[in-house]
Design a protein around this motif. Structure first.
Motif, mmCIF file in Angstrom:
data_model
loop_
_atom_site.group_PDB
_atom_site.id
_atom_site.type_symbol
_atom_site.label_atom_id
_atom_site.label_comp_id
_atom_site.label_asym_id
_atom_site.label_seq_id
_atom_site.Cartn_x
_atom_site.Cartn_y
_atom_site.Cartn_z
ATOM 1 N N MET A 215 0.687 -2.800 9.459
ATOM 2 C CA MET A 215 0.121 -1.593 10.075
ATOM 3 C C MET A 215 -0.069 -0.477 9.055
ATOM 4 N N GLN A 216 0.915 -0.342 8.145
ATOM 5 C CA GLN A 216 0.786 0.718 7.153
ATOM 6 C C GLN A 216 -0.433 0.496 6.266
ATOM 7 N N GLN A 217 -0.706 -0.777 5.889
ATOM 8 C CA GLN A 217 -1.852 -1.072 5.043
ATOM 9 C C GLN A 217 -3.157 -0.702 5.757
ATOM 10 N N GLU A 218 -3.214 -0.978 7.057
ATOM 11 C CA GLU A 218 -4.410 -0.612 7.821
ATOM 12 C C GLU A 218 -4.594 0.896 7.839
ATOM 13 N N TRP A 219 -3.483 1.619 8.027
ATOM 14 C CA TRP A 219 -3.560 3.075 8.036
ATOM 15 C C TRP A 219 -3.978 3.608 6.668
ATOM 16 N N LEU A 220 -3.408 3.021 5.610
ATOM 17 C CA LEU A 220 -3.776 3.441 4.260
ATOM 18 C C LEU A 220 -5.253 3.174 3.988
ATOM 19 N N ALA A 221 -5.744 2.018 4.429
ATOM 20 C CA ALA A 221 -7.150 1.673 4.212
ATOM 21 C C ALA A 221 -8.059 2.673 4.917
ATOM 22 N N LYS A 222 -7.699 3.087 6.117
ATOM 23 C CA LYS A 222 -8.506 4.072 6.834
ATOM 24 C C LYS A 222 -8.482 5.423 6.128
ATOM 25 N N ARG A 223 -7.294 5.838 5.691
ATOM 26 C CA ARG A 223 -7.193 7.121 4.978
ATOM 27 C C ARG A 223 -8.003 7.075 3.693
ATOM 28 N N PHE A 224 -7.958 5.930 3.016
ATOM 29 C CA PHE A 224 -8.729 5.793 1.779
ATOM 30 C C PHE A 224 -10.226 5.903 2.061
ATOM 31 N N GLU A 225 -10.704 5.229 3.097
ATOM 32 C CA GLU A 225 -12.125 5.291 3.443
ATOM 33 C C GLU A 225 -12.530 6.707 3.806
ATOM 34 N N ASP A 226 -11.625 7.456 4.419
ATOM 35 C CA ASP A 226 -11.916 8.855 4.747
ATOM 36 C C ASP A 226 -12.145 9.684 3.481
ATOM 37 N N GLU A 227 -11.494 9.294 2.397
ATOM 38 C CA GLU A 227 -11.571 10.050 1.145
ATOM 39 C C GLU A 227 -12.585 9.485 0.172
ATOM 40 N N ARG A 228 -13.161 8.314 0.455
ATOM 41 C CA ARG A 228 -13.972 7.610 -0.531
ATOM 42 C C ARG A 228 -15.123 8.454 -1.062
ATOM 43 N N ARG A 229 -15.863 9.112 -0.179
ATOM 44 C CA ARG A 229 -17.026 9.885 -0.619
ATOM 45 C C ARG A 229 -16.615 10.994 -1.580
ATOM 46 N N GLN A 230 -15.534 11.702 -1.243
ATOM 47 C CA GLN A 230 -15.038 12.760 -2.120
ATOM 48 C C GLN A 230 -14.601 12.179 -3.459
ATOM 49 N N LEU A 231 -13.904 11.045 -3.420
ATOM 50 C CA LEU A 231 -13.418 10.435 -4.652
ATOM 51 C C LEU A 231 -14.573 9.997 -5.544
ATOM 52 N N PHE A 232 -15.607 9.408 -4.931
ATOM 53 C CA PHE A 232 -16.765 9.025 -5.736
ATOM 54 C C PHE A 232 -17.431 10.255 -6.332
ATOM 55 N N GLY A 233 -17.479 11.342 -5.555
ATOM 56 C CA GLY A 233 -18.065 12.573 -6.069
ATOM 57 C C GLY A 233 -17.358 13.071 -7.308
#
Length: 298
Positions: free
Chosen positions: A1-19
């Motif tokens: 469950m934690q990995q799923e939550w981490l993956a979602k949080r990461f996807e939420d930040e992906r655009r900013q991180l790529f920027g």
């Protein structure tokens, strides 16, 4: 469950991180690598020990990007003004006039705020200057946090950003795309017609053209030199199509329906001050693939 939550949080930040990574590296492929490395490190971390995942990921991406920048310097790559054997131009993000984006995954959404002209200037900064300026001025990261990444004092980091800011400022490019387009269209019309006087009139007297054929950047300076180059390459079989290149008026050039080159323009006070011309096979192949075209470079 934690990995799923981490993956979602990461996807939420992906655009900013790529920027962050794209502005630091000027390369879409390297930026994606930096973002992926951040995910690998996050997936191996204990999330309970991370207070702010967004800030933590930004720090990781920044550190990874900084190492990449420093590695370039170690390999002996030089600034854009050093001569013909130079590093390539920053990767372009291209949008055709039919709305087709270079990257279906929305990577090119950054185009409206990251001009090629800015990336070219950033490429001429030292790695530490670039990091300090990008993180503080473009992403509002506090100097004390940036100082930790650079192993410097906050005051020293402020000085780095200040030096970078002086390099970046002093330019007031036209931001109205319609106004940009009028100048760029006039440039191409004059080139096709072989009208040197009109061409020179569309160019700033100290205009700079950087042409990347894949073996380094060739630089042309001055209105007369750039105008002569434009007339020389304005063949009837080269068809110009309006496009946005990193959010500003530009063009893609095709030969018999195949993508030959991409051109980015900077317009200041109604005149073109900078032109970046892309014909490097690898970059053209990537743009062609994403736009659903064939590359003229094989």
């Amino acid at each position: 469950m934690q990995q799923e939550w981490l993956a979602k949080r990461f996807e939420d930040e992906r655009r900013q991180l790529f920027g962050v990574a794209y502005r630091l590296l000027g390369s879409a492929a390297e930026a994606e690598d930096a973002v992926q490395e951040a995910w690998v490190r996050l997936s191996r971390s204990d999330a309970d020990e991370i207070d702010n995942i967004g800030a933590w990921l930004t720090t990781v991406v920044a550190r990874v990007s900084l190492n990449m920048l420093r590695s370039r310097k170690t390999r002996g790559e030089v600034s854009l003004d050093a001569g013909p054997l130079e590093a390539g131009l920053p990767d372009p993000s291209v949008t055709l006039d039919d709305g087709t984006r270079q990257d279906p995954a929305e990577r090119a959404i950054l185009a409206d705020s990251v001009s090629i002209a800015l990336l070219v200037v950033l490429d001429q900064l030292s790695p530490d200057e670039r990091l300090a300026f990008v993180l503080h001025d473009l992403f509002a990261v506090p100097f004390d946090e940036i100082a930790t990444m650079l192993d410097r004092s906050p005051d020293s980091t402020r000085q780095l950003a200040s030096r970078a800011r002086r390099r970046v400022r002093g330019r007031t490019p036209e931001t109205d795309v319609t106004a940009q387009r009028e100048v760029v269209d006039a440039f191409f019309a004059a080139a096709r017609g072989g009208d040197l006087d009109r061409l020179i009139g569309a160019l700033h007297p100290e205009v700079v053209l950087r042409s990347d054929l894949g073996s380094g950047i060739t630089t042309y300076r001055g209105a007369a030199k750039v105008a002569g180059n434009a007339v020389m390459y304005a063949h009837a079989d080269r068809v110009t199509h309006p496009a946005l290149v990193n959010g500003t008026a530009g063009a893609v050039v095709t030969i018999h329906g195949k993508l030959y080159s991409v051109m980015a323009f900077t317009v200041v006070d109604g005149r073109i001050t900078e032109i970046e011309a892309y014909a490097a096979p690898a970059q053209i192949a990537k743009v062609a693939e994403d736009l659903g075209l064939e590359s003229a470079h094989g």
